[in-house]
Design a protein around this motif. Sequence first.
Motif, PDB file in Angstrom:
ATOM      1  N   GLU A   8       0.832  -1.205   0.000  1.00  0.00           N
ATOM      2  CA  GLU A   8       0.000   0.000   0.000  1.00  0.00           C
ATOM      3  C   GLU A   8       0.867   1.255   0.000  1.00  0.00           C
ATOM      4  N   HIS A  14      -5.285   1.002  -1.694  1.00  0.00           N
ATOM      5  CA  HIS A  14      -5.631  -0.151  -0.877  1.00  0.00           C
ATOM      6  C   HIS A  14      -5.238  -1.454  -1.569  1.00  0.00           C
ATOM      7  N   GLN A 205     -13.839  -4.800  -4.604  1.00  0.00           N
ATOM      8  CA  GLN A 205     -13.353  -3.819  -3.623  1.00  0.00           C
ATOM      9  C   GLN A 205     -13.671  -2.395  -4.074  1.00  0.00           C
ATOM     10  N   LEU A 206     -13.513  -2.135  -5.379  1.00  0.00           N
ATOM     11  CA  LEU A 206     -13.824  -0.810  -5.919  1.00  0.00           C
ATOM     12  C   LEU A 206     -15.305  -0.501  -5.754  1.00  0.00           C
ATOM     13  N   HIS A 207     -16.156  -1.500  -6.054  1.00  0.00           N
ATOM     14  CA  HIS A 207     -17.601  -1.318  -5.902  1.00  0.00           C
ATOM     15  C   HIS A 207     -17.953  -0.990  -4.448  1.00  0.00           C
ATOM     16  N   ASN A 208     -17.359  -1.732  -3.517  1.00  0.00           N
ATOM     17  CA  ASN A 208     -17.640  -1.497  -2.103  1.00  0.00           C
ATOM     18  C   ASN A 208     -17.207  -0.100  -1.667  1.00  0.00           C
ATOM     19  N   LYS A 209     -16.050   0.352  -2.165  1.00  0.00           N
ATOM     20  CA  LYS A 209     -15.539   1.662  -1.777  1.00  0.00           C
ATOM     21  C   LYS A 209     -16.399   2.783  -2.360  1.00  0.00           C
ATOM     22  N   LEU A 210     -16.801   2.629  -3.627  1.00  0.00           N
ATOM     23  CA  LEU A 210     -17.591   3.671  -4.278  1.00  0.00           C
ATOM     24  C   LEU A 210     -18.979   3.817  -3.671  1.00  0.00           C
ATOM     25  N   GLY A 212     -19.962   2.420  -0.624  1.00  0.00           N
ATOM     26  CA  GLY A 212     -20.015   2.296   0.820  1.00  0.00           C
ATOM     27  C   GLY A 212     -20.590   0.995   1.305  1.00  0.00           C
ATOM     28  N   ASP A 214     -20.269  -2.760   2.714  1.00  0.00           N
ATOM     29  CA  ASP A 214     -19.339  -3.587   3.477  1.00  0.00           C
ATOM     30  C   ASP A 214     -19.741  -5.046   3.310  1.00  0.00           C
TER      31      ASP A 214
END
Length: 235
Positions: A8, A14, A205-210, A212, A214
């Motif tokens: 990282e 991430h 991971q990108l989908h979760n970050k964009l 929100g 979890d």
Amino acid sequence: MNVVRAFEHAFGFHVVIENDVNLAVLGENWQGCGRGIDNLAFIALGTGIGSGLMVGGNLVRGASNAAGEMGFLPIGADPFAPTSLRAGAFERVVATNAMVERYAALTGNIVNVPTIFHSALAGDRHAATVLDETARYLAQGIVAIAAIANPQKVVLGGSIGLRPEILLRVRDLLPRCFPYPIAVEASELGSRAALIGAAAIGLGQLHNKLFGVDAPDGRISLPPASSAVLREATL
């Protein structure tokens, strides 16, 4: 060393680290012959042996991320031998070194695994015996997984697992040692399975970050993608 933190720091974003065979089962589930299957196993057989397992649509990692370490099944070699703690009792009888040693014991010649396959096709009975015994051990490993997790399909990969000579032998053996049907296929994605699985995790991971979200780490929820485009990009 904290490997994740080091990556990282170097990359500036991430990072997630995952086992290559776990990535392969995700890849086959997303873009390969395991599409739409929530209970799926991927077995990679080559230099060593390992497996990735999905149950109920979730990747199974285990309490210490050791789920799927098939090499340590107490099958074949003595599991209590000191060597089995390093290579694994099962890996010692089914993977590359075992095939080379088995052929050498029968013929006195040390050759590589591709040569064993070529010789078997050419009519070498000793080479055929090596393939028979390898497939017999592999079938036992598949049954061990089926008896506990009962996957709908088992996908074979790796330089040995992808060979049709092994697949045909395994399919013939399984009904003789397990009372329930086990569907076994060669990997559709081949050597790209783990790479496509890594792409699945990255997009997840990108989908979760964009958004929100979890979501559980083991479940990958992705929109349909163009298989042809994705495979071309990973060549």
